[in-house]
Structure formats: C-alpha cells, structure tokens
Design a protein around this motif. Structure first.
Motif, PDB file in Angstrom:
ATOM      1  N   ARG A 194      58.795  12.154  55.238  1.00  0.00           N
ATOM      2  CA  ARG A 194      59.343  13.221  54.402  1.00  0.00           C
ATOM      3  C   ARG A 194      59.183  14.574  55.082  1.00  0.00           C
TER       4      ARG A 194
ATOM      5  N   ARG B 232      52.934  -2.863  44.215  1.00  0.00           N
ATOM      6  CA  ARG B 232      51.831  -1.904  44.269  1.00  0.00           C
ATOM      7  C   ARG B 232      51.862  -1.017  43.025  1.00  0.00           C
TER       8      ARG B 232
ATOM      9  N   THR C  59      54.606  16.149  52.600  1.00  0.00           N
ATOM     10  CA  THR C  59      53.244  15.684  52.327  1.00  0.00           C
ATOM     11  C   THR C  59      53.133  14.166  52.431  1.00  0.00           C
ATOM     12  N   LEU C  60      54.242  13.500  52.719  1.00  0.00           N
ATOM     13  CA  LEU C  60      54.232  12.042  52.826  1.00  0.00           C
ATOM     14  C   LEU C  60      54.855  11.650  54.160  1.00  0.00           C
ATOM     15  N   PRO C  61      54.502  10.469  54.670  1.00  0.00           N
ATOM     16  CA  PRO C  61      55.188   9.997  55.871  1.00  0.00           C
ATOM     17  C   PRO C  61      56.683   9.869  55.579  1.00  0.00           C
TER      18      PRO C  61
ATOM     19  N   THR D 180      60.319  18.737  53.794  1.00  0.00           N
ATOM     20  CA  THR D 180      60.565  19.378  52.499  1.00  0.00           C
ATOM     21  C   THR D 180      61.214  20.742  52.739  1.00  0.00           C
ATOM     22  N   PRO D 181      62.096  21.158  51.834  1.00  0.00           N
ATOM     23  CA  PRO D 181      62.738  22.461  52.012  1.00  0.00           C
ATOM     24  C   PRO D 181      61.704  23.593  52.007  1.00  0.00           C
TER      25      PRO D 181
ATOM     26  N   LEU E 251      45.202  -1.591  47.203  1.00  0.00           N
ATOM     27  CA  LEU E 251      45.711  -0.720  48.265  1.00  0.00           C
ATOM     28  C   LEU E 251      46.396   0.515  47.697  1.00  0.00           C
TER      29      LEU E 251
ATOM     30  N   ASP F 224      55.398  18.534  45.784  1.00  0.00           N
ATOM     31  CA  ASP F 224      54.206  17.721  45.569  1.00  0.00           C
ATOM     32  C   ASP F 224      53.240  18.436  44.616  1.00  0.00           C
TER      33      ASP F 224
ATOM     34  N   MET G  63      46.415  13.733  54.663  1.00  0.00           N
ATOM     35  CA  MET G  63      47.765  13.184  54.533  1.00  0.00           C
ATOM     36  C   MET G  63      48.463  13.178  55.896  1.00  0.00           C
TER      37      MET G  63
ATOM     38  N   ILE H 149      52.226  -0.385  53.215  1.00  0.00           N
ATOM     39  CA  ILE H 149      52.169   1.058  53.009  1.00  0.00           C
ATOM     40  C   ILE H 149      52.146   1.790  54.352  1.00  0.00           C
ATOM     41  N   ILE H 150      53.148   2.640  54.548  1.00  0.00           N
ATOM     42  CA  ILE H 150      53.215   3.427  55.778  1.00  0.00           C
ATOM     43  C   ILE H 150      52.244   4.597  55.637  1.00  0.00           C
ATOM     44  N   ARG H 151      51.302   4.691  56.541  1.00  0.00           N
ATOM     45  CA  ARG H 151      50.330   5.797  56.486  1.00  0.00           C
ATOM     46  C   ARG H 151      50.773   6.963  57.365  1.00  0.00           C
TER      47      ARG H 151
ATOM     48  N   VAL I 113      50.082   6.286  49.540  1.00  0.00           N
ATOM     49  CA  VAL I 113      49.887   7.612  50.137  1.00  0.00           C
ATOM     50  C   VAL I 113      50.085   8.751  49.136  1.00  0.00           C
TER      51      VAL I 113
ATOM     52  N   ARG J 202      50.321  17.846  43.973  1.00  0.00           N
ATOM     53  CA  ARG J 202      48.982  18.010  44.561  1.00  0.00           C
ATOM     54  C   ARG J 202      48.892  19.342  45.300  1.00  0.00           C
ATOM     55  N   GLN J 203      49.989  19.700  45.967  1.00  0.00           N
ATOM     56  CA  GLN J 203      50.006  20.991  46.673  1.00  0.00           C
ATOM     57  C   GLN J 203      50.012  22.155  45.689  1.00  0.00           C
TER      58      GLN J 203
ATOM     59  N   VAL K 171      62.972  16.356  46.681  1.00  0.00           N
ATOM     60  CA  VAL K 171      62.687  17.384  47.691  1.00  0.00           C
ATOM     61  C   VAL K 171      61.199  17.440  48.066  1.00  0.00           C
ATOM     62  N   ASN K 172      60.445  16.399  47.707  1.00  0.00           N
ATOM     63  CA  ASN K 172      59.021  16.340  48.074  1.00  0.00           C
ATOM     64  C   ASN K 172      58.245  17.561  47.551  1.00  0.00           C
TER      65      ASN K 172
ATOM     66  N   LYS L 265      61.733  25.222  45.456  1.00  0.00           N
ATOM     67  CA  LYS L 265      62.579  24.119  45.928  1.00  0.00           C
ATOM     68  C   LYS L 265      62.915  23.120  44.828  1.00  0.00           C
TER      69      LYS L 265
ATOM     70  N   GLU M 250      60.250  22.034  56.446  1.00  0.00           N
ATOM     71  CA  GLU M 250      58.909  21.994  57.013  1.00  0.00           C
ATOM     72  C   GLU M 250      58.325  20.600  56.781  1.00  0.00           C
TER      73      GLU M 250
ATOM     74  N   ASP N  30      64.768   3.960  52.287  1.00  0.00           N
ATOM     75  CA  ASP N  30      64.886   2.627  51.682  1.00  0.00           C
ATOM     76  C   ASP N  30      65.092   1.560  52.753  1.00  0.00           C
TER      77      ASP N  30
ATOM     78  N   GLU O 209      67.144  -1.850  43.161  1.00  0.00           N
ATOM     79  CA  GLU O 209      66.117  -1.477  44.132  1.00  0.00           C
ATOM     80  C   GLU O 209      64.844  -0.963  43.465  1.00  0.00           C
TER      81      GLU O 209
END
Lengths: 333, 350
Positions: free
Chosen positions: A48, B47, A44-46, A50-51, B137, B336, A1, A135-137, B140, B338-339, B333-334, B242, A41, A124, B31
């Motif tokens: 972003r 997508r 996990t995404l471009p 996270t607290p 495609l 995730d 990632m 898609i931003i990698r 992420v 997966r984590q 707050v992201n 979080k 910190e 946005d 949006e």
C-alpha cells in the motif's frame, strides 16, 4: 510496520521517476506556482501507498513512486481551492482531461506531473497467487518483480503476472497531457489495442440475457451500499448523488437487489463516454464486485457507436455534449 | 478442558445441526467472506471474515414491524410476525475471532443496556452461542491488544477453541457454552484434554500474545480526545484530508452501530425498516431545513473518531474499537486509524 520503502529501489527507472516527482514538487512549491502537491507516500501496510498532500518543499522527500501507487489522485481535485500539483498516470490524466472539459477543474489551476506507467499491482491478484491466509509482512517492488515476505515464506513474482486487470489492457500508459513528464515515454509499458480491452465484455455479451442477468444479480447482491466505488471515482463528483436524495427518494436501502442494481446502472450510465477504465471503482470495492464489466461495456459502446475514446483531447467536446445528424440511434428506437 | 481433532470440525457442525441448531460460520461470497449458514460442506476458517460478525445480530437491514391501514382508519401494527421470522431458532456462531466476539459485548451497551433493550438484537443474542477460535496469526492491520483485547481474549465468547498441533482445545467459557457442550456432543468427537495439551495451549497462547499489535497509543489518544479543546484542534484539518467519504470503515466495523429508520410503503400497507447508516455520509446529519451541522468530510471524520474514542467512552466506560483492523485493511486510500490515534496521542493541548 513493514512496507515497501520507496527510497530503496536503487538506480532503476522507478527510482528515477520518484526523484523526478520529488524534484518537480519541491520546485513548484518553492516557486509558489502551487499551494499544494498531491502525490503518494509510503502506506502503513505492505503493498500500500497512500495519498499525501504536501505544502512545504522540504516534505517533498516523503513522495514515493512504485507499481503500488494505485489511487487515482484526480478524485481530490474538484473540491480543491487554489493551485494544485498532482501526480498522474496515463489513466489518471484522462480523468483530469474530462474534469477540465466538464468545468470541474480549471486547467490553469493544476500543474500536471505525468508518470510513464508500467502498470499497477493488483492486491487481490497477489493474494490469489500467494494462496489465501498467508500473511504478507513486507513487500518490495522493482521494475519487473515483486518480492514478498511473510511468516516462513519468501516469494518473488513477476509484476506482469499480478497487474491490475485495467492495466493489462491499458491503451494509453503515457499521459496524454502534462506540464512535466518525469522520466521518458520508453519507461512506460506498450499501449494495447482497444479490442484487447473489449474482449471480455464482447464474450460476456454473447451469453443469453438470463445468464447475464443472473451473473449481475449475483455480483450486485453482494453490494453493501458503502458507495466506495462512487467516492473513489474521479468522475463521480455530483454534489448530491441521486441515491442520496430523500425527496423524491430514488432508492431504498432495504433488501433491495433492484435498488442496488438501480444505483450501479445509474452510476455506470452516468460515466458512459467519460469512464477511462482507471479501475478505481473495482479496487475500492470491499467485497470485490467486478464493476469493470459494466463500465468497460459503456466504454466499448462509446467506441463502437461514436468512435469516441474518453479523456484524450483537451480541446475536444465531451461525447454526451455533442450531436451529429449521422449519430446512430437504432439502439434507442 | 476438552479436545477435538481438527478433522472433526465438520462432524462437530453436523452434530449441532442434528441437535436442531442453525449453525452460522464463515462462508465465501465472491471474493469476500462473511457469516452465513454452514453445514454439509467443509468449513474453512479464514483469518478474519471480510464482513463483521455484528450483522448476525444487527443486520444491514431488517423489518421492525409491518402495518396495514386498509379497511381501518387506524393502522394495525404487527411486530410479533416480524420478530418470529428471524432469530427464533437457537443458533451457534462458529469460527468467530476474539475481536468480533468482544465487539458484541460493546454493542450490548447500545442494544441491551439497562436503559434500553432492543428486542430484535437481544432476541438474537439470547438465542446464539458464540464459539470463538483463538487467532494463531494476527494480521498486519490487527491492533487488538492495543484496545484491551487479544488473540486469545475470551470476552464475549461462550466457547473458545485453541488450535494446537492438529487439534482444538475446547474451553467452555460461559454457562451457555458449557450447556451446549454437555447437551450436544458425543464423546466420540470431544475428549478430555490431558496436561500435555493444556501445556501446549498455554505455550501457543504465550507465543501469540506478543506485544506486536499492542503498540497503538490508544489510551493516550483517548485522553487527548477527551480534552475540551480536542474538538476544535487544528490536527483535524490534516488527518481527514485523504478520506474519500465512503462507508467502508463504518460498515465493515464490528462495533459501528448507527442506523436509520424509514417506512417502505406499498398502497395501504408497509413495513418499518431499520438499516445501517454511516456518519461518513452527508445525509447522516442533513436537517430537513437543508442545514447540515457536519458539512464536510472533516466534521464527519472527526465524528467517527470522537464517537469511538471519546463519546462512547464517556457513555459506557469503554472505547468502541476492538482493533480488528478491517477499516485499516479495506480503506481505499489506506487512511489508517492507528496513525490518526498516534497523531492525537502526541498532541499537547493546553
């Protein structure tokens, strides 16, 4: 990632601020002044971050700073026990001033690490500028520009062009209250005149009532009642929100445009004279409802009617806790 | 295998509409994107829609029955009117992604099982043909392959479209899909695909099914979560911290299916409403006594993870996650998943 690496930003002001945050956190944790440090910190995404809740000085290395540190971390403070260190931007600290004034956070239980803010990137806006479905990698921000990479493209954007709407009109980018200010005031963007921020609501107010209502109906209709706006708001801390009450039951969750409107108007009136336009509600909304138009209008009302700006004075009294004989009341009667 | 020019997509929709199908596809709403009635205007296939496909079958709110107590001591109850008002017309859902289609098969375990058949859900399921567009495609936040799906997965689809150089290769996956293609489509839109097309589709598929989004150790995490000590594991103390306690993750999830039922009454008549509910809300488990067995966000967050990767597995032999990544992408707050799963996969419980 792939993500924006906080540590690879070189010797610019972003790097200096990041170092300052890490050093402050490590020092405060080592000395035992605080039990936990709340910062950002890598996410996990471009685009972003996270607290993160740091309790050992060694983990302070995880802390990052960049123009994608979007969350208002003060929303975590009311329920914390013990002494907390927290990273705040200009807007965040104003929410903290309000939390202190409203007895939700004790001033002596919080160590404030202030950051002179250049403004935060709006995801946005980045997406719109880039074009949909590209898609931003990976993304990398410096002080002035944002580099984006994706499948078959590399794009550089000026950070100025993709700032969050609330940052564009921010009046106080330098924290008004802090224990430590990392960097210095010259690293922040210039504060804007309040009128600049009220332009949009002033223009909106000129529309016919029907046009205003149909705009709101269209926006609010899309609300999925996930209450992310409320949960992300540092000043929405009621132990039980009125919409969660069952007896009496204030709102239904059934096909209710009027119920949805009731929630949003209830919330916005509840943050009147308190909201600092940090933009957390707008950012949290998964369907992109422009909630700022409502909150900004209340902010303008507080300024126009009472010459009051929220969250600036730790020695002050909250707007709704005061009464003066000369207060205007023609809008009520 | 059939083939259709990409530019004929709107003509394809028109043909469906002419054959009296309600065509549901991705529509823009402010949006955000969601599934809604299409036709007449150019269709854009994003997508992944912001809002999940599930709401075509299990809407955010719906009336289950209406009742009227005026004039009679006992309530007169009407369910047929409610059922007739929705989902009776044959429908086609088009522009679906494989993760969303697969999610329906998971939801069938809940709403259309041998033990219990929900008439509202099953009627809509029966009346709907699912046309899935393979994912050229993956994004992420996607991790479909980690959950057993994939960008070309056919599970839950009736027809699969695979995009190859300006065309769609059209494959009837189910009898329902085959029937629709035979019934509706004139040969001026759909042609037989030749060997070259089929070869190109296979190559696209091979390229698309890279293990890029297969790296989440879900099986290992599920094994740990199935351990008797997992519920009380200290790791929960950290992973939830979080979490803001909003319902973005659950409401946008294509497999989350918890609901609440209540009556909306005016005078002597009213309707019984079912609406989505979220385990992230305190009200979800609040007892009438005032006691709440899930008093904090820690217990609520644990419930969401345990339900998806343990309880659902125990009940249905499959996990309640398709790896669409909506919860990852839209979490304010992201936080995730997966984590979180990776954290548990690495735990060692005695």
């Amino acid at each position: 990632m792939n993500k924006m690496a906080g540590s690879s930003m070189g010797e610019d002001t972003i790097g200096a601020i990041q170092e300052g945050i890490r050093n402050s956190a490590a020092r405060m944790l080592e000395s035992g002044e605080i039990d936990v440090f709340i910062g950002y910190e890598d996410g996990t995404l471009p685009l972003r971050t996270t607290p993160v809740f740091i309790t050992c000085p060694e983990d302070a290395e995880r802390l990052v700073w960049s123009p994608i540190c979007e969350n208002s971390l003060t929303c975590y403070l009311p329920k914390f026990q013990g002494t907390v260190g927290v990273v705040v931007k200009g807007c965040d600290v104003r929410t903290l001033v309000n939390l202190i004034l409203e007895n939700q956070v004790s001033r002596d239980k919080v160590k404030i690490v202030g950051v002179p803010c250049k403004g935060i990137i709006d995801r946005d806006r980045v997406g719109k500028a880039l074009g949909t479905d590209r898609i931003i990698r990976s993304a990398k921000a410096t002080r002035r520009s944002l580099m984006l990479e994706g499948d078959g493209f590399e794009v550089e954007m000026e950070i100025q062009d993709v700032l969050a709407p609330s940052c564009e009109v921010c009046r106080y980018p330098v924290p008004v209250l802090f224990d430590v200010l990392v960097g210095n005031e010259s690293m922040a963007r210039d504060g804007k005149d309040p009128e600049a921020g009220y332009l949009e609501v002033a223009q909106f107010a000129e529309l016919e009532p029907d046009a205003r209502f149909s705009f709101f109906a269209q926006e609010i209709e899309r609300c999925i009642q996930c209450y992310a706006c409320r949960q992300a708001c540092p000043l929405c801390y009621c132990p039980e929100c009125f919409v969660d009450r069952q007896s009496p039951k204030w709102i239904s969750r059934w096909r209710g445009l009027s119920d949805k409107i009731l929630f949003h108007l209830g919330r916005v009136l509840h943050v009147a004279g308190r909201c600092v336009d940090c933009g957390a509600c707008r950012r949290a909304c998964p369907v992109g409802i422009d909630l700022r138009l409502l909150t900004k209008n209340m902010e303008k009302a507080a300024k126009d009617l009472f010459d009051y700006e929220s969250g600036l004075d730790i020695g002050g009294v909250p707007l709704l806790a005061t009464y003066r004989r000369e207060d205007p009341d023609d809008f009520i009667l | 295998m059939l083939k259709m020019a990409k530019t004929d997509l709107d003509a394809f929709v028109d043909a469906l509409v002419k054959a009296s199908y309600v065509v549901l596809g991705p529509i823009q709403e402010g949006e955000a994107t969601k599934f809604g009635v299409v036709g007449g205007e150019e269709i854009k296939i994003p997508r992944l829609t912001t809002r999940p496909l599930k709401e075509l079958f299990f809407p955010q709110d719906e009336s289950l029955l209406s009742f009227d107590r005026s004039g009679t001591p006992d309530a007169s109850v009407d369910t047929s009117g409610v059922l007739a008002s929705d989902g009776i017309s044959p429908r086609v859902a088009l522009g679906v992604r494989p993760c969303d289609a697969r999610a329906l098969v998971l939801l069938d375990n809940v709403f259309a099982s041998d033990d219990y058949r929900d008439p509202y859900y099953t009627l809509r399921r029966e009346k709907t043909v699912i046309i899935t567009f393979a994912c050229p495609l993956p994004g992420v936040a996607c991790f479909c392959e980690s959950t057993g799906g994939g960008p070309y997965d056919e599970t839950g689809s009736d027809i699969l479209f695979v995009e190859v150089a300006g065309s769609y290769l059209v494959k009837a996956v189910s009898e329902k899909g085959k029937g629709l293609l035979q019934e509706v489509f004139p040969p001026c839109i759909l042609h037989e695909a030749d060997d070259e097309d089929i070869q190109a589709a296979a190559e696209a598929r091979a390229r698309g099914e890279l293990p890029a989004n297969a790296g989440v150790p879900i099986e290992a995490a599920a094994a740990i979560l199935g351990h008797v000590d997992a519920f009380g594991d200290s790791a929960w103390e950290e992973v939830y911290k979080k979490c803001l306690g909003c319902a973005v993750c659950t409401y946008l999830c294509p497999t989350c299916h918890c609901f609440d039922i209540g009556d909306e009454v005016t005078g002597a008549s009213g309707e019984r409403i079912r609406n989505w509910d979220s385990c992230m809300f305190p009200l979800f488990t609040l007892h009438a006594s005032g006691h709440n067995p899930r008093p904090s966000r820690k217990e609520r967050f644990r419930q969401r993870v345990m339900h998806k990767f343990n309880y659902f597995v125990e009940n249905n032999d499959c996990m309640a996650c398709v790896g669409c990544g909506r919860c990852v992408e839209n979490c304010p707050v992201n936080l995730d998943i997966r984590q979180v799963l990776t954290t548990f996969a690495r735990r060692e419980l005695a």
